[in-house]
Scaffold this motif. Sequence first.
Motif, PDB file in Angstrom:
ATOM      1  N   CYS A 256       0.831  -1.214   0.000  1.00  0.00           N
ATOM      2  CA  CYS A 256       0.000   0.000   0.000  1.00  0.00           C
ATOM      3  C   CYS A 256       0.861   1.257   0.000  1.00  0.00           C
ATOM      4  O   CYS A 256       0.532   2.251  -0.662  1.00  0.00           O
ATOM      5  CB  CYS A 256      -0.929  -0.006   1.217  1.00  0.00           C
ATOM      6  N   ALA A 257       1.956   1.225   0.749  1.00  0.00           N
ATOM      7  CA  ALA A 257       2.849   2.382   0.801  1.00  0.00           C
ATOM      8  C   ALA A 257       3.441   2.678  -0.567  1.00  0.00           C
ATOM      9  O   ALA A 257       3.537   3.847  -0.979  1.00  0.00           O
ATOM     10  CB  ALA A 257       3.958   2.140   1.825  1.00  0.00           C
ATOM     11  N   ILE A 258       3.833   1.632  -1.282  1.00  0.00           N
ATOM     12  CA  ILE A 258       4.386   1.840  -2.617  1.00  0.00           C
ATOM     13  C   ILE A 258       3.306   2.342  -3.568  1.00  0.00           C
ATOM     14  O   ILE A 258       3.559   3.188  -4.437  1.00  0.00           O
ATOM     15  CB  ILE A 258       5.028   0.534  -3.139  1.00  0.00           C
ATOM     16  N   GLY A 259       2.081   1.854  -3.403  1.00  0.00           N
ATOM     17  CA  GLY A 259       0.990   2.378  -4.225  1.00  0.00           C
ATOM     18  C   GLY A 259       0.768   3.862  -4.005  1.00  0.00           C
ATOM     19  O   GLY A 259       0.568   4.630  -4.962  1.00  0.00           O
ATOM     20  N   LEU A 260       0.787   4.285  -2.751  1.00  0.00           N
ATOM     21  CA  LEU A 260       0.628   5.703  -2.430  1.00  0.00           C
ATOM     22  C   LEU A 260       1.781   6.523  -2.994  1.00  0.00           C
ATOM     23  O   LEU A 260       1.580   7.603  -3.573  1.00  0.00           O
ATOM     24  CB  LEU A 260       0.537   5.884  -0.916  1.00  0.00           C
ATOM     25  N   ALA A 261       2.998   6.026  -2.829  1.00  0.00           N
ATOM     26  CA  ALA A 261       4.165   6.735  -3.365  1.00  0.00           C
ATOM     27  C   ALA A 261       4.090   6.835  -4.880  1.00  0.00           C
ATOM     28  O   ALA A 261       4.440   7.872  -5.460  1.00  0.00           O
ATOM     29  CB  ALA A 261       5.449   6.018  -2.934  1.00  0.00           C
TER      30      ALA A 261
END
Length: 390
Positions: A256-261
């Motif tokens: 999820c963090a990579i998706g947000l980034a």
Amino acid sequence: MSDRAPQPVERLLPTEEARDLISLVRDIAQREIAPKAAEEEDAGRFPREVFTLLSQSGLLGLPYDSEYGGGDQPYEVYLQVLEELATARLTVGLGASVHTLASYALATYGTKEQQVEHLPGMLGGGLLGAYCLSEPSSGSDAASLRTRAVRDGDDWVITGTKAWITHGGIADFYTVMARTGGEGPRGITAFLVPGDAAGVSAAPPEKKMGLKGSPTAQVHFDGVRVPDTHRIGEEGQGFTIALSALDSGRLGIAACAIGLAQAALNEAVAYAAERRQFGRPIADFQGLRFMLADMATQIEAGRALYLAAARLRDAGRPFAQQAAMAKLHCTDTAMRVTTDAVQILGGYGYTTDFPVERYLREAKVLQIVEGTNQIQRMVIARHLVGPEGR
């Protein structure tokens, strides 16, 4: 917001089925999730209808057994689905990850009878789950939890309060860790508690700096009675179940963090290509180009790290250390990249007219949930040099 469409992430997927799955997710994200994200986050609205759609589309039980309504997908594929959802809206990606976390105990440690009875509704029947471990006075020190379950004939009576519960108050079921024995981790047992059970209630949702569309609340268990058939695993096995679930859950947070980034990078690239200063696009200036290059590199490194951990998990090999590394690196990356995206947009980045200020507010919580990044460093160090105080 720029009208320039970002290029989709190029993915190496193991099967044609997985490629079709990603295409389905991208279609849902573009049609049903992204267009409403800013408005609904600003209003603090939880998109329950999106989760119903995800369930109907077979996307809420991807890593679990198809015998019970799951998707039989490896974590390598499931996590990339989470990343796509989080790129469109973090509330949705994180919600899908939390639901998977809440389903883990029963799917992994439940009896055959329990799985036949409950998993079809959890994985593809439109139900939404929540995971109840943290309490007002026990966060990182989860083994000190105080919620208690007392045996009463063939039932258990659960009393206590859980805190910081994603989907608190709206979940259809709660996976609850409660104390059934003495102090410490060996006195904890896992239970499946229906959301509409008598004695279950929720406090008003917390007022947060980000993820306003995702309800986070205390959940109260006031003499909640559940049958022993809702106990998951053996008595005293709950803490082991909880930690095992979190190893996998941390990979969900990393994705999820990579998706947000990625969403922040997409916006920064589009803006830099269109914004003109001194007679040319600001993307022509080397200082800004280097910022974009660093952002992209950090994202790609994070993606590779969470996928490497997922492949270890899929192969049945130990992956706890790599999961902690992925959660640490990817969430720190999200914080750096969203900060840089705001900087690239300048004054516009600080306004709600563009989504990067929301991305920045959302990124912060990812460094806290499912084990703070300080806890991740402790986990990694224990794998390297053993426990503290040897």
